[in-house]
Design an enzyme around this catalytic site. Structure first.
Site, mmCIF file in Angstrom:
data_model
loop_
_atom_site.group_PDB
_atom_site.id
_atom_site.type_symbol
_atom_site.label_atom_id
_atom_site.label_comp_id
_atom_site.label_asym_id
_atom_site.label_seq_id
_atom_site.Cartn_x
_atom_site.Cartn_y
_atom_site.Cartn_z
ATOM 1 N N GLY A 89 0.834 -1.212 0.000
ATOM 2 C CA GLY A 89 0.000 0.000 0.000
ATOM 3 C C GLY A 89 0.860 1.250 0.000
ATOM 4 C CB SER A 129 0.002 3.709 -4.546
ATOM 5 O OG SER A 129 -1.135 3.216 -3.872
ATOM 6 N NE ARG A 130 -5.153 5.393 -2.911
ATOM 7 C CZ ARG A 130 -5.994 5.240 -1.882
ATOM 8 N NH1 ARG A 130 -6.278 6.264 -1.101
ATOM 9 N NH2 ARG A 130 -6.545 4.063 -1.643
ATOM 10 C CG ASP A 161 -6.283 -8.594 -3.159
ATOM 11 O OD1 ASP A 161 -6.010 -8.116 -2.032
ATOM 12 O OD2 ASP A 161 -7.346 -9.189 -3.413
ATOM 13 C CE1 TYR A 219 -8.033 -0.088 9.960
ATOM 14 C CE2 TYR A 219 -8.312 0.874 12.143
ATOM 15 C CZ TYR A 219 -7.628 0.796 10.941
ATOM 16 O OH TYR A 219 -6.529 1.606 10.726
ATOM 17 C CB ALA A 238 -10.840 -7.903 15.387
ATOM 18 C CE LYS A 262 -4.810 -1.523 10.731
ATOM 19 N NZ LYS A 262 -3.669 -1.599 9.807
HETATM 20 P P1 NAP Z 1 -5.127 4.934 2.485
HETATM 21 O O1 NAP Z 1 -4.831 6.375 2.295
HETATM 22 O O2 NAP Z 1 -6.511 4.453 2.272
HETATM 23 O O3 NAP Z 1 -4.111 4.080 1.555
HETATM 24 C C1 NAP Z 1 -4.204 2.685 1.565
HETATM 25 C C2 NAP Z 1 -3.119 2.089 0.673
HETATM 26 O O4 NAP Z 1 -3.248 0.652 0.743
HETATM 27 C C3 NAP Z 1 -3.250 2.449 -0.795
HETATM 28 O O5 NAP Z 1 -1.955 2.498 -1.372
HETATM 29 C C4 NAP Z 1 -4.048 1.260 -1.374
HETATM 30 O O6 NAP Z 1 -3.816 1.036 -2.776
HETATM 31 C C5 NAP Z 1 -3.430 0.131 -0.568
HETATM 32 N N1 NAP Z 1 -4.284 -1.051 -0.499
HETATM 33 C C6 NAP Z 1 -5.543 -1.153 0.033
HETATM 34 N N2 NAP Z 1 -6.012 -2.414 -0.085
HETATM 35 C C7 NAP Z 1 -5.020 -3.141 -0.692
HETATM 36 C C8 NAP Z 1 -4.898 -4.491 -1.108
HETATM 37 N N3 NAP Z 1 -5.876 -5.389 -0.923
HETATM 38 N N4 NAP Z 1 -3.729 -4.875 -1.706
HETATM 39 C C9 NAP Z 1 -2.721 -3.986 -1.914
HETATM 40 N N5 NAP Z 1 -2.793 -2.689 -1.542
HETATM 41 C C10 NAP Z 1 -3.929 -2.268 -0.948
HETATM 42 O O7 NAP Z 1 -4.750 4.468 3.960
HETATM 43 P P2 NAP Z 1 -3.815 5.183 5.070
HETATM 44 O O8 NAP Z 1 -4.645 6.094 5.877
HETATM 45 O O9 NAP Z 1 -2.570 5.688 4.428
HETATM 46 O O10 NAP Z 1 -3.488 3.916 6.006
HETATM 47 C C11 NAP Z 1 -2.293 3.169 5.853
HETATM 48 C C12 NAP Z 1 -2.197 2.183 7.012
HETATM 49 O O11 NAP Z 1 -2.170 2.897 8.252
HETATM 50 C C13 NAP Z 1 -3.392 1.224 7.098
HETATM 51 O O12 NAP Z 1 -2.957 -0.048 7.510
HETATM 52 C C14 NAP Z 1 -4.252 1.851 8.181
HETATM 53 O O13 NAP Z 1 -5.059 0.895 8.817
HETATM 54 C C15 NAP Z 1 -3.178 2.406 9.107
HETATM 55 N N6 NAP Z 1 -3.658 3.468 9.978
HETATM 56 C C16 NAP Z 1 -4.117 4.650 9.443
HETATM 57 C C17 NAP Z 1 -4.551 5.639 10.321
HETATM 58 C C18 NAP Z 1 -5.045 6.966 9.812
HETATM 59 O O14 NAP Z 1 -5.460 7.773 10.648
HETATM 60 N N7 NAP Z 1 -5.020 7.248 8.519
HETATM 61 C C19 NAP Z 1 -4.526 5.430 11.710
HETATM 62 C C20 NAP Z 1 -4.062 4.218 12.195
HETATM 63 C C21 NAP Z 1 -3.611 3.253 11.314
HETATM 64 P P3 NAP Z 1 -4.767 1.757 -3.924
HETATM 65 O O15 NAP Z 1 -4.219 3.158 -4.062
HETATM 66 O O16 NAP Z 1 -4.572 0.973 -5.160
HETATM 67 O O17 NAP Z 1 -6.163 1.735 -3.410
#
Ligand code: NAP
Length: 242
Positions: free
Chosen positions: A8, A10-11, A59, A151, A153, A155
């Site tokens: 993940g 990319s974003r 995936d 979610y 569970a 984590k």
């Molecule tokens: P995000 O902006 O939604 O980005 C998610 C990334 O994961 C994207 O690159 C997406 O690819 C990729 N992805 C999703 N499903 C996938 C799959 N099945 N196979 C391969 N790649 C996949 O999320 P984020 O906020 O940066 O979160 C990143 C991590 O931090 C996650 O594990 C999240 O649970 C954790 N986290 C986030 C927060 C927060 O406040 N944001 C807090 C605690 C923990 P695409 O671009 O192709 O969709």
């Protein structure tokens, strides 16, 4: 030259982790699942730092996809020194209304994926007698959160996984740690209602939301030799969230 594989990447947080590790000199393999445009842009940004980037459509909830991804990274870069399990999704809702798909999609993407990626990189790390595995969990994996039972569970499971794998492979020189972010501003949190965001802010000691860089800097430390005596730990990056 060291090599990092970020799921993940990319974003959001994963993208900033990729760029931060690129600036620190790592070649970067990263995966994404659907957003090709974001992946191309991130790869171009990574290469501007002077290292190589390999975006791979994968995936992470599918074991054979993960095996192919890891092989592609190894074919390009040799071996993987740092694995960051960052890909994650939410499918929030009250338990009584949660579909079986919402439960399994979240558990498979956020938790089972780490089994697949870690198994795929461990043998080489054992051979090299070093390696860093960093799992991005969440503060809600420790505290729980109404509306996020699936979610939270996943984590919490990732924390148990981190500690167990750290114990199993510590003697081989492999460090396994988790980072538990609080509220970080990304597309994942952007979609939350304003009143929910305001309630979170109230609970944050530093009175600001986190930026992806706040997480990426801790990942950079855990990837580096500066953290060689740290394993099996969960580092909270929450701004002092209560
Ligand atoms: P995000 O902006 O939604 O980005 C998610 C990334 O994961 C994207 O690159 C997406 O690819 C990729 N992805 C999703 N499903 C996938 C799959 N099945 N196979 C391969 N790649 C996949 O999320 P984020 O906020 O940066 O979160 C990143 C991590 O931090 C996650 O594990 C999240 O649970 C954790 N986290 C986030 C927060 C927060 O406040 N944001 C807090 C605690 C923990 P695409 O671009 O192709 O969709």
């Amino acid at each position: 030259m060291s090599v990092a594989l970020i799921t993940g990447g990319s974003r959001g947080i994963g993208r900033v982790i990729a760029l931060t590790l690129a600036e620190a000199g790592y070649d970067i393999a990263f995966c994404y699942t659907s957003n090709e445009t974001a992946a191309k842009e991130t790869a171009a940004e990574i290469e501007k730092t002077g290292v190589k980037a390999l975006p791979i459509k994968t995936d992470v909830s599918n074991e054979s996809d993960v095996t192919t991804m890891v092989q592609a990274a190894k074919d390009t870069f040799g071996s993987i020194d740092v694995l960051v399990n960052n890909a994650g999704i939410t499918r929030d809702g009250l338990l009584l209304r949660m579909s079986d798909k919402d439960i399994s999609d979240v558990l498979n993407t956020n938790l089972k994926s780490a089994f697949y990626t870690t198994k795929a990189v461990l043998r080489d790390m054992m051979k090299n007698r070093r390696g860093k595995i960093i799992n991005i969990t969440s503060i809600v994996g420790i505290t729980g959160n109404a509306g996020q039972s699936n979610y939270a569970a996943s984590k919490a499971g990732l924390i148990g996984f981190t500690k167990s794998v750290a114990d199993e492979y510590g003697s081989k020189g492999i460090c396994v740690n988790a980072v538990a972010p609080g509220f970080i501003e990304t597309e994942m949190t952007e979609k939350l209602p304003e009143e929910v965001k305001a309630a979170y802010l109230e609970r944050i000691g530093l009175k600001r939301f986190g930026a992806p860089e706040d997480v990426a800097n801790v990942v950079k430390f855990l990837a580096s030799p500066d953290s060689d005596y740290i394993t099996g730990q969960v580092i909270e990056v929450t701004g002092g969230m209560r």
